[in-house]
Design a protein around this motif. Structure first.
Motif, PDB file in Angstrom:
ATOM      1  N   VAL A 151       0.832  -1.205   0.000  1.00 39.60           N
ATOM      2  CA  VAL A 151       0.000   0.000   0.000  1.00 39.60           C
ATOM      3  C   VAL A 151       0.871   1.260   0.000  1.00 39.60           C
ATOM      4  N   PHE A 152       2.176   1.100   0.288  1.00 40.37           N
ATOM      5  CA  PHE A 152       3.125   2.211   0.234  1.00 40.37           C
ATOM      6  C   PHE A 152       3.926   2.140  -1.063  1.00 40.37           C
ATOM      7  N   ASP A 153       4.547   3.264  -1.442  1.00 45.50           N
ATOM      8  CA  ASP A 153       5.315   3.271  -2.687  1.00 45.50           C
ATOM      9  C   ASP A 153       6.752   2.797  -2.505  1.00 45.50           C
ATOM     10  N   GLY A 154       7.184   2.629  -1.258  1.00 48.46           N
ATOM     11  CA  GLY A 154       8.499   2.072  -0.993  1.00 48.46           C
ATOM     12  C   GLY A 154       9.650   3.041  -1.112  1.00 48.46           C
ATOM     13  N   THR A 155       9.372   4.336  -1.148  1.00 47.49           N
ATOM     14  CA  THR A 155      10.442   5.322  -1.345  1.00 47.49           C
ATOM     15  C   THR A 155      10.910   5.981  -0.046  1.00 47.49           C
ATOM     16  N   LEU A 156      10.236   5.721   1.068  1.00 48.31           N
ATOM     17  CA  LEU A 156      10.614   6.340   2.337  1.00 48.31           C
ATOM     18  C   LEU A 156      11.963   5.799   2.797  1.00 48.31           C
ATOM     19  N   THR A 213      -0.113   6.698   2.039  1.00 55.39           N
ATOM     20  CA  THR A 213      -0.059   5.546   1.146  1.00 55.39           C
ATOM     21  C   THR A 213       0.154   6.040  -0.284  1.00 55.39           C
ATOM     22  N   GLY A 214       0.540   5.129  -1.152  1.00 52.75           N
ATOM     23  CA  GLY A 214       0.758   5.488  -2.550  1.00 52.75           C
ATOM     24  C   GLY A 214       1.174   4.267  -3.345  1.00 52.75           C
ATOM     25  N   PRO A 215       0.310   3.267  -3.430  1.00 50.80           N
ATOM     26  CA  PRO A 215       0.693   2.019  -4.082  1.00 50.80           C
ATOM     27  C   PRO A 215       1.115   2.227  -5.536  1.00 50.80           C
ATOM     28  N   ALA A 216       2.165   1.515  -5.934  1.00 49.66           N
ATOM     29  CA  ALA A 216       2.708   1.641  -7.281  1.00 49.66           C
ATOM     30  C   ALA A 216       2.293   0.485  -8.180  1.00 49.66           C
ATOM     31  N   THR A 217       1.469  -0.434  -7.655  1.00 51.17           N
ATOM     32  CA  THR A 217       1.051  -1.607  -8.414  1.00 51.17           C
ATOM     33  C   THR A 217      -0.459  -1.792  -8.313  1.00 51.17           C
ATOM     34  N   ILE A 218      -1.004  -2.570  -9.237  1.00 48.02           N
ATOM     35  CA  ILE A 218      -2.424  -2.925  -9.173  1.00 48.02           C
ATOM     36  C   ILE A 218      -2.718  -3.692  -7.888  1.00 48.02           C
ATOM     37  N   TYR A 219      -1.845  -4.641  -7.573  1.00 51.75           N
ATOM     38  CA  TYR A 219      -2.029  -5.409  -6.344  1.00 51.75           C
ATOM     39  C   TYR A 219      -2.101  -4.474  -5.136  1.00 51.75           C
ATOM     40  N   LEU A 242      -5.161  -1.639  -0.849  1.00 50.98           N
ATOM     41  CA  LEU A 242      -5.504  -0.391  -0.175  1.00 50.98           C
ATOM     42  C   LEU A 242      -7.007  -0.145  -0.251  1.00 50.98           C
ATOM     43  N   ASP A 243      -7.586  -0.376  -1.414  1.00 49.19           N
ATOM     44  CA  ASP A 243      -9.043  -0.251  -1.538  1.00 49.19           C
ATOM     45  C   ASP A 243      -9.742  -1.243  -0.612  1.00 49.19           C
ATOM     46  N   GLY A 244      -9.137  -2.405  -0.421  1.00 50.50           N
ATOM     47  CA  GLY A 244      -9.700  -3.387   0.494  1.00 50.50           C
ATOM     48  C   GLY A 244      -9.695  -2.898   1.935  1.00 50.50           C
ATOM     49  N   GLU A 245      -8.619  -2.258   2.343  1.00 50.05           N
ATOM     50  CA  GLU A 245      -8.573  -1.674   3.683  1.00 50.05           C
ATOM     51  C   GLU A 245      -9.727  -0.695   3.870  1.00 50.05           C
ATOM     52  N   GLU A 246      -9.927   0.154   2.870  1.00 47.38           N
ATOM     53  CA  GLU A 246     -10.975   1.168   2.956  1.00 47.38           C
ATOM     54  C   GLU A 246     -12.361   0.524   2.965  1.00 47.38           C
ATOM     55  N   ALA A 247     -12.526  -0.569   2.209  1.00 50.58           N
ATOM     56  CA  ALA A 247     -13.818  -1.266   2.189  1.00 50.58           C
ATOM     57  C   ALA A 247     -14.118  -1.895   3.545  1.00 50.58           C
ATOM     58  N   VAL A 248     -13.100  -2.448   4.185  1.00 49.59           N
ATOM     59  CA  VAL A 248     -13.276  -3.031   5.518  1.00 49.59           C
ATOM     60  C   VAL A 248     -13.688  -1.955   6.516  1.00 49.59           C
ATOM     61  N   ALA A 249     -12.993  -0.819   6.471  1.00 50.44           N
ATOM     62  CA  ALA A 249     -13.281   0.267   7.406  1.00 50.44           C
ATOM     63  C   ALA A 249     -14.691   0.824   7.211  1.00 50.44           C
ATOM     64  N   PRO A 258       8.540  -2.626  -4.106  1.00 47.99           N
ATOM     65  CA  PRO A 258       8.979  -1.505  -3.276  1.00 47.99           C
ATOM     66  C   PRO A 258      10.442  -1.669  -2.858  1.00 47.99           C
ATOM     67  N   ALA A 259      11.215  -0.612  -2.968  1.00 45.95           N
ATOM     68  CA  ALA A 259      12.602  -0.672  -2.491  1.00 45.95           C
ATOM     69  C   ALA A 259      12.645  -0.768  -0.974  1.00 45.95           C
ATOM     70  N   ASN A 260      11.638  -0.202  -0.313  1.00 40.36           N
ATOM     71  CA  ASN A 260      11.567  -0.208   1.147  1.00 40.36           C
ATOM     72  C   ASN A 260      10.231  -0.780   1.581  1.00 40.36           C
ATOM     73  N   SER A 261      10.247  -1.985   2.134  1.00 40.96           N
ATOM     74  CA  SER A 261       9.036  -2.621   2.665  1.00 40.96           C
ATOM     75  C   SER A 261       9.069  -2.702   4.189  1.00 40.96           C
ATOM     76  N   ARG A 262       9.964  -1.940   4.811  1.00 42.89           N
ATOM     77  CA  ARG A 262      10.111  -2.025   6.257  1.00 42.89           C
ATOM     78  C   ARG A 262       8.885  -1.429   6.956  1.00 42.89           C
ATOM     79  N   LEU A 263       8.356  -2.162   7.927  1.00 47.38           N
ATOM     80  CA  LEU A 263       7.178  -1.727   8.673  1.00 47.38           C
ATOM     81  C   LEU A 263       7.529  -1.584  10.152  1.00 47.38           C
TER      82      LEU A 263
END
Length: 297
Positions: free
Chosen positions: A103-108, A118-124, A129-136, A257-262
């Motif tokens: 859901v992040f673009d991985g640039t941080l 958030t800023g997803p760079a892929t369809i997945y 991300l849309d799924g998160e919003e649908a759940v909420a 994403p270059a950065n997937s650290r959470l």
């Protein structure tokens, strides 16, 4: 506690089914009785499970294929997630939904916290991300857990791929300029059970919302592979070397994403859950796979 989990054959679902806790009953639901793209089947399956809580783990996870199958990705990851949450809401039970670092673009240049843009760079990533919003939207009684780099003795994952390559190779080239937090599906399963128990016992809003849930510590794919092969050597004496390559050397249809650290500080602060160290969990899975236990396939 009776816990329903969507997706019978997913890594987290199988890890939940393998916990074997005396006070936990896991009901895994999926095809053919439940189709994420069919809201009525979702509602019927969750109703029939008669659970105390629902873990929403089923998803379309083919990251590269999603680029050419966006409708299927969104039907599962957005609409399906919303249907699961709506079904839980209709039963007045909590839903624990699994999401992703994509859901992040991985640039941080640091580990992501839940409130980062958030800023997803892929369809997945967009579909999740849309799924998160649908759940909420479907229910306030939700906790969304973003995880990353999931591995286990089940299904398809990086650890199993590396061990398969080790059967025929003495060296492997692995991307060394993408960083993240490898996460054992069993560690996720144990954390989800703890979180579910707390949500059932406590209606606090502090236990609702978005949380990060990934292995403790961080590494690159290349160093992750090296740890896997070190564990393999310790168990079998088989030595496999890793050569770090760049993302440009290994192009894929979907941008990784270059950065997937959470950063999992919020999970620890609110739920008191500290995820295990990724190296120790990796070695447990390698041992399980080598000894052909834990459901390796």
């Amino acid at each position: 506690m009776r816990l329903a989990v969507t997706g019978k054959n997913g890594q987290v679902s199988q890890a939940l089914q393998g916990l074997n806790l005396d006070d936990l009953e896991v009901v895994a639901i999926g095809r053919p009785e439940m189709d994420l793209t069919d809201a009525e089947s979702v509602r019927a399956a969750i109703d029939a499970a008669k659970a105390d809580t629902v873990v929403s783990a089923a998803a379309y996870t083919a990251v590269d294929a999603a680029e050419s199958e966006p409708d299927l990705a969104f039907a599962n990851n957005r609409d399906g997630a919303g249907a699961v949450a709506a079904a839980a809401a209709s039963l007045n039970i909590p839903v624990l939904h699994l999401s992703t670092d994509y859901v992040f673009d991985g640039t941080l240049n640091r580990a992501y916290i839940e409130s980062d843009p958030t800023g997803p760079a892929t369809i997945y990533g967009r579909s999740k991300l849309d799924g998160e919003e649908a759940v909420a939207r479907a229910t306030d009684n939700h906790a969304i857990f973003r995880t990353a780099w999931v591995y286990s003795p089940y299904g398809k994952n990086f650890v199993k791929t590396m061990l398969r390559l080790a059967e025929t190779r003495d060296s492997v080239g692995v991307v060394g300029d993408q960083f993240g937090c490898p996460t054992s599906a069993r560690d996720i399963a144990e954390a989800l059970v703890s979180a579910a128990r707390q949500m059932l016992a406590n209606s606090s809003q502090g236990l609702r919302g978005i949380f990060h849930m990934s292995g403790h510590g961080e590494t690159s794919w290349a160093d992750f592979a090296a740890e896997i092969f070190d564990a393999l050597y310790d168990e079998t004496g088989k030595r496999v070397m890793v050569t770090a390559i760049t993302t440009a050397d290994y192009p894929t249809p979907a941008k990784r994403p270059a950065n997937s650290r959470l950063d999992c500080g919020k999970l620890e602060a609110e739920f008191g859950i500290r995820m295990p160290n990724w190296q120790a969990s990796t070695r447990e899975v390698v041992r399980a796979l080598i000894s052909d236990t834990g459901g390796a396939s």
